[in-house]
Write a protein that holds these residues in place. Structure first.
Motif, PDB file in Angstrom:
ATOM      1  N   ILE A 236      48.883  31.645  47.526  1.00 11.07           N
ATOM      2  CA  ILE A 236      48.136  32.796  47.019  1.00 11.07           C
ATOM      3  C   ILE A 236      46.805  32.265  46.516  1.00 11.07           C
ATOM      4  N   SER A 237      45.720  32.766  47.060  1.00 12.24           N
ATOM      5  CA  SER A 237      44.396  32.239  46.702  1.00 12.24           C
ATOM      6  C   SER A 237      43.674  33.151  45.729  1.00 12.24           C
TER       7      SER A 237
ATOM      8  N   ASN B 269      36.953  46.014  36.816  1.00  9.31           N
ATOM      9  CA  ASN B 269      36.920  45.995  35.361  1.00  9.31           C
ATOM     10  C   ASN B 269      38.333  46.074  34.794  1.00  9.31           C
ATOM     11  N   ARG B 270      39.181  46.894  35.387  1.00  7.73           N
ATOM     12  CA  ARG B 270      40.566  46.994  34.935  1.00  7.73           C
ATOM     13  C   ARG B 270      41.281  45.654  35.128  1.00  7.73           C
ATOM     14  N   ARG B 271      41.092  45.049  36.286  1.00  9.35           N
ATOM     15  CA  ARG B 271      41.722  43.757  36.545  1.00  9.35           C
ATOM     16  C   ARG B 271      41.188  42.688  35.588  1.00  9.35           C
ATOM     17  N   ARG B 272      39.884  42.734  35.334  1.00 10.28           N
ATOM     18  CA  ARG B 272      39.242  41.753  34.446  1.00 10.28           C
ATOM     19  C   ARG B 272      39.945  41.701  33.092  1.00 10.28           C
ATOM     20  N   ARG B 273      40.139  42.844  32.478  1.00 17.78           N
ATOM     21  CA  ARG B 273      40.742  42.883  31.149  1.00 17.78           C
ATOM     22  C   ARG B 273      42.182  42.378  31.171  1.00 17.78           C
TER      23      ARG B 273
ATOM     24  N   GLU C 163      48.653  42.804  44.379  1.00 17.87           N
ATOM     25  CA  GLU C 163      49.934  42.132  44.599  1.00 17.87           C
ATOM     26  C   GLU C 163      49.792  40.629  44.420  1.00 17.87           C
ATOM     27  N   ASP C 164      48.737  40.060  44.986  1.00 20.28           N
ATOM     28  CA  ASP C 164      48.528  38.615  44.873  1.00 20.28           C
ATOM     29  C   ASP C 164      48.219  38.204  43.434  1.00 20.28           C
ATOM     30  N   ILE C 165      47.391  38.971  42.749  1.00 22.66           N
ATOM     31  CA  ILE C 165      47.067  38.641  41.355  1.00 22.66           C
ATOM     32  C   ILE C 165      48.326  38.657  40.507  1.00 22.66           C
ATOM     33  N   SER C 166      49.141  39.685  40.676  1.00 20.08           N
ATOM     34  CA  SER C 166      50.365  39.821  39.894  1.00 20.08           C
ATOM     35  C   SER C 166      51.294  38.630  40.088  1.00 20.08           C
ATOM     36  N   GLU C 167      51.522  38.256  41.343  1.00 20.87           N
ATOM     37  CA  GLU C 167      52.418  37.134  41.626  1.00 20.87           C
ATOM     38  C   GLU C 167      51.807  35.807  41.169  1.00 20.87           C
TER      39      GLU C 167
ATOM     40  N   ALA D  64      51.106  41.460  34.353  1.00 20.55           N
ATOM     41  CA  ALA D  64      50.947  41.449  35.802  1.00 20.55           C
ATOM     42  C   ALA D  64      51.370  42.783  36.408  1.00 20.55           C
ATOM     43  N   GLY D  65      52.439  43.347  35.863  1.00 14.23           N
ATOM     44  CA  GLY D  65      52.903  44.617  36.366  1.00 14.23           C
ATOM     45  C   GLY D  65      51.887  45.725  36.165  1.00 14.23           C
ATOM     46  N   ALA D  66      51.134  45.632  35.063  1.00 17.22           N
ATOM     47  CA  ALA D  66      50.113  46.641  34.801  1.00 17.22           C
ATOM     48  C   ALA D  66      49.022  46.640  35.868  1.00 17.22           C
ATOM     49  N   LEU D  67      48.822  45.477  36.493  1.00 19.60           N
ATOM     50  CA  LEU D  67      47.835  45.386  37.556  1.00 19.60           C
ATOM     51  C   LEU D  67      48.245  46.208  38.778  1.00 19.60           C
TER      52      LEU D  67
END
Length: 418
Positions: free
Chosen positions: A35-36, A298-302, A373-377, A413-416
């Motif tokens: 996962i990159s 922005n959502r992912r950033r926080r 999905e990748d960020i969460s994992e 992670a789930g919130a993402l």
């Protein structure tokens, strides 16, 4: 043929190390299931209406060269956008050049301006292409370290101290890659005053201007006395999810743009017309979709920054771009060691901070432009990795003190994905 072929290579090129990003991702290519979070590329595809404009242009037979400077219609649209956004007025016929990405614009500006021995000042950590562009032009790089405690921002007094009789250019890049730092208008105005007083040229890479989450982006050329000494670089890759289209632009004084265009016409000739037609559609009708993408970043950033803090890693709050730059010193590993072990043990790719200069040591760059999905994992795997290294998770509040660390990370992670 006598002698080694290596001896015939330009020594500046021969002695230049490969890109710290690309060198590391040679390892990634050899590892399956990775996962990159390393590549600075939006996970969004280019919006359909932009792609459709390109397709339609092909159907109409737009397959020819444009002028060296680019389609006049596109340059006019760029001028309107900058005028509306920042109040900066450029003549599209003489003060704007369409380039093959911001990377070409940077190279053209350096080659047009830097003479052997000229000094170029830049902040560090900095994007990997900046220093090589100076060196390949025969210049000398002068770096100014910035720190997390000071918001990774350059200060006017630092610039003043770094100036010598050989200083010609100040290179600015805000929002910043790799740190995500933004610079407030007052601080930038103070730096601009130094540039005017010491008669410096300024190259300002503002490719992430639309991806500003904290405050408002200040265009350097909009400040008093700066338009006539600034080469403004920008493009379409990040804000409009058009990385592969390779289209950017440079704006500046007519004399400098003319010099850059000379190099451009002998090396590239012109940017591809299909990409230019797509960019024209992006400027005309792409704002709504672009703003949706920015809200999602922005959502992912926080959430990503909070996840790193929950792991027990200090994480600078990025105000722009789409990178987090967590500090990993608590693990006892160097940036290179951390990135390599994380890749081998958890199959997550991040970029070692020292790829962006010695000032990046002790940090890693993580892009949150990857898929949800990748960020969460990846966050779950990184939490496991950091925990094995003995870093204790941070207890955020009473509500979370009874929550096992993996579950806390999983909740973020789930919130993402929600």
């Amino acid at each position: 043929m006598t002698g080694s072929l290596c001896e015939r290579i330009n020594p500046v090129v021969r002695d230049m190390p490969p890109s710290g990003i690309r060198r590391f991702f040679d390892l990634v290519a050899e590892t399956r299931g990775v996962i990159s979070l390393g590549v600075g590329e939006p996970d969004f595809v280019t919006p359909w209406h932009i792609r459709e404009a390109c397709i339609y242009s092909l159907e109409k037979g737009y397959t020819m060269y444009t002028s060296n400077s680019g389609l006049l219609e596109l340059r006019e649209a760029i001028a309107r956008d900058l005028g509306c956004s920042y109040g900066v007025v450029y003549d599209p016929r003489e003060e704007i050049l369409v380039t093959v990405g911001v990377s070409e614009g940077l190279d053209l500006a350096m080659r047009a301006l830097v003479c052997p021995g000229d000094e170029v000042i830049m902040a560090e950590p900095s994007y990997v292409s900046y220093a090589p562009a100076v060196l390949l032009s025969g210049g000398r790089v002068v770096t100014i370290p910035t720190t997390m405690e000071k918001g990774f921002c350059l200060k006017a007094h630092q610039v003043e101290r770094a100036i010598t009789p050989r200083t010609k250019i100040l290179l600015l890049s805000y929002p910043n890659n790799p740190t995500g730092a933004v610079i407030d208008r007052r601080t930038l105005a103070e730096i601009a005053e130094v540039a005017v007083a010491r008669d410096l040229l300024v190259i300002s890479d503002e490719i992430y201007d639309k991806l500003t989450y904290v405050g408002e982006h200040t265009c350097v050329a909009s400040l008093p006395g700066m338009k006539e000494r600034t080469i403004l670089l920008n493009g379409f890759s990040k804000a409009y999810a058009m990385t592969g289209w390779r289209l950017g632009y440079a704006c500046g004084p007519a004399e400098i743009i003319a010099a850059m265009t000379k190099i451009h016409q002998y090396s590239i000739l012109c940017a591809p017309i299909t990409a230019q037609m797509a960019a024209l559609e992006a400027l005309r009708n792409g704002r709504a979709m672009m703003e949706r993408m920015v809200r999602e970043y922005n959502r992912r950033r926080r959430l990503v920054c909070q996840a790193f803090r929950d792991m027990g890693l200090n994480c600078f709050e990025p105000g722009g771009a789409f990178y987090a730059f967590p500090e990993i010193r608590a693990t006892g590993l160097t940036s290179e060691q951390f990135a390599q072990q994380l890749l081998l043990e958890e199959k997550v790719a991040v970029v070692p901070g020292d790829a962006f200069g010695p000032g990046g040591e002790g940090f890693v760059r993580c892009s949150y432009a990857a898929s949800l999905e990748d960020i969460s994992e990846a966050l779950k795997r990184m939490a496991q990795f950091v925990r094995r290294l003995g870093v204790k998770p941070r207890l955020i509040s009473t509500a979370h003190r009874s929550t096992p660390p993996p579950e806390r990370i999983a909740s973020v992670a789930g919130a993402l994905s929600s």
